[in-house]
Design an enzyme around this catalytic site. Structure first.
Site, PDB file in Angstrom:
ATOM      1  N   HIS A 185       0.301  12.665  -1.548  1.00 36.96           N
ATOM      2  CA  HIS A 185       0.438  13.904  -0.777  1.00 36.96           C
ATOM      3  C   HIS A 185       1.269  13.616   0.474  1.00 36.96           C
ATOM      4  CE1 HIS A 185      -0.870  17.067   2.055  1.00 36.96           C
ATOM      5  NE2 HIS A 185      -1.104  17.798   0.983  1.00 36.96           N
ATOM      6  N   PRO A 186       1.965  14.608   1.046  1.00 36.28           N
ATOM      7  CA  PRO A 186       2.846  14.341   2.188  1.00 36.28           C
ATOM      8  C   PRO A 186       2.212  13.651   3.390  1.00 36.28           C
ATOM      9  CG  PRO A 186       3.377  16.472   1.268  1.00 36.28           C
ATOM     10  CD  PRO A 186       2.165  15.980   0.520  1.00 36.28           C
ATOM     11  N   VAL A 187       0.913  13.827   3.624  1.00 37.65           N
ATOM     12  CA  VAL A 187       0.317  13.163   4.785  1.00 37.65           C
ATOM     13  C   VAL A 187      -0.173  11.752   4.467  1.00 37.65           C
ATOM     14  CG1 VAL A 187      -0.370  15.327   5.903  1.00 37.65           C
ATOM     15  CG2 VAL A 187      -1.988  14.150   4.382  1.00 37.65           C
ATOM     16  N   LYS A 188      -0.041  11.321   3.215  1.00 38.87           N
ATOM     17  CA  LYS A 188      -0.478   9.976   2.849  1.00 38.87           C
ATOM     18  C   LYS A 188       0.583   8.939   3.237  1.00 38.87           C
ATOM     19  CE  LYS A 188      -4.443  11.197   0.928  1.00 38.87           C
ATOM     20  NZ  LYS A 188      -4.368  12.647   0.730  1.00 38.87           N
ATOM     21  N   ILE A 189       0.377   7.693   2.835  1.00 36.37           N
ATOM     22  CA  ILE A 189       1.219   6.585   3.308  1.00 36.37           C
ATOM     23  C   ILE A 189       2.643   6.719   2.785  1.00 36.37           C
ATOM     24  CG2 ILE A 189       1.345   4.088   3.583  1.00 36.37           C
ATOM     25  CD1 ILE A 189      -1.291   5.406   4.569  1.00 36.37           C
TER      26      ILE A 189
END
Length: 380
Positions: A185-189
């Site tokens: 997901h975009p907020v992951k690493i």
């Protein structure tokens, strides 16, 4: 607004996606297996199966382990609802194990006590899903040992933890589990916009997950029950879903992999800076276990008067969030018989939790602004 997390996209990432758009394959081409190979090699797993979300990866992992009606899945309350919902997808029932008060992951002491009781009552779970919260691994050696003792399968929900290490080895190598799952997901690493990956050392589990992600359909003659009728021929040999990852997503993920270690190092540097600069404020910073190297997906702090602090930070341009409302406190799960007070450590953590901004592209200057605004908010 300084967000709590965001993607880091370069021109190289953009060109990788554009190249796919100009190619012959937008789906089911060479990028997905290349991305799978890169992840498998990185974490030292024999197999990696790419799908359209970490939720899908958790689901096909449960399917591969034959979780079904009459079975039970245990996870933690301190996670997104998907960690529990996937058990319900398979027709199983769901229960929870409380967390540790310092690292906010599945507590092995509480797990052991609950397993002893369940064993006495003949109600052992078939699958447990420990969640590597905020980028830090659970105590997988102990959890894995308990799973072996009681004959239970283990899925590591490592959605927060690609690039993290446990006992010196990268999370995802499945040394103490059957399957591990990552989120992009975009907020992951690293990101593929949406996307997920399951890793395993077990060839049969990998085969089952590969079938489950694509309708249970195969063109492999060795897997078919009947002789091929021609080059067009395929058979559905299992039950499955359309959980495939696109070539566009895989190309983005493959490009991002070149900076994964850089992202994790920057997140750790920012977290260490928070640790130092927040010492004078009335906040509790997240603890780190000595056997883990976190990928720091989140930096969750504990504050008094959380609702007021949260609102003030948002009003002052700091995009804080809360991770997570305990799953058993959701109305859907409350209707199943769970109550406030069932898992007090997770509830106490939630009552005071705020995730403050942390992402690879966060500048020192923006981090200083976060600290300044947080200091003002916590002083009331």
């Amino acid at each position: 607004m300084i967000p709590y997390g965001r993607q880091d996209i370069t021109e190289e990432d953009e060109q990788a996606v554009i190249a796919v758009l100009r190619s012959d394959f937008l789906t089911q081409g060479p990028q997905v297996p290349a991305f799978e190979g890169a992840i498998a090699q990185y974490v030292n797993a024999k197999h990696a199966i790419a799908v359209n979300s970490a939720t899908s990866a958790l689901h096909i992992a449960c399917m591969a382990l034959n979780l079904g009606k009459g079975d039970v899945l245990w996870t933690v309350p301190n996670s997104f609802v998907a960690s529990a919902n996937v058990g319900l997808y398979c027709g199983a029932t769901v229960d929870f194990v409380d967390i540790t008060p310092d690292t906010y992951v599945m507590c092995p002491d509480k797990l052991e006590a609950k397993l002893k009781k369940a064993n006495t009552e003949g109600k052992l779970p078939k699958v447990i899903v420990p969640v590597h919260f905020a980028g830090q691994s659970c105590d997988m050696r102990r959890i894995g040992s308990l799973a072996v003792r009681y004959g239970i399968k283990v899925i590591e929900d490592a959605s927060h933890a690609i690039g993290a290490r446990y006992l010196g080895a990268l999370v995802g190598n499945c040394a103490y589990s059957d399957i591990a799952v990552f989120s992009f997901h975009p907020v992951k690493i690293i990101t593929t916009a949406e996307g997920g990956m399951a890793t395993t050392q077990n060839a049969e589990l990998a085969h089952r997950m590969e079938l489950s992600r694509s309708h249970g359909v195969t063109r492999d003659a060795d897997l078919m029950q009947n002789e091929s009728e021609g080059g067009w021929y395929y058979e559905q040999v299992a039950f499955g879903y359309n959980y495939r990852m696109t070539e566009l997503q895989a190309a983005l993920g493959l490009s991002q992999m070149s900076r994964l270690d850089q992202f994790v190092a920057r997140r750790n540097a920012l977290a260490q800076r928070y640790d130092l600069l927040l010492q004078g404020l009335d906040v509790k910073t997240p603890a780190q276990a000595s056997d883990s190297y976190s990928s720091y997906h989140l930096y969750p702090i504990q504050v008094d008067d959380r609702a007021r602090v949260f609102a003030e930070l948002r009003e002052n341009g700091i995009g804080v969030n809360v991770h997570y409302i305990p799953i058993h406190r959701q109305p859907f799960y409350a209707a199943m018989g769970f109550h406030k007070g069932d898992f007090p450590v997770a509830e106490n953590y939630y009552d005071n939790a705020i995730s403050i901004p942390l992402y690879a592209g966060l500048s020192d200057a923006d981090q200083d602004t976060v600290i300044e605004k947080l200091g003002h908010a916590t002083r009331g």
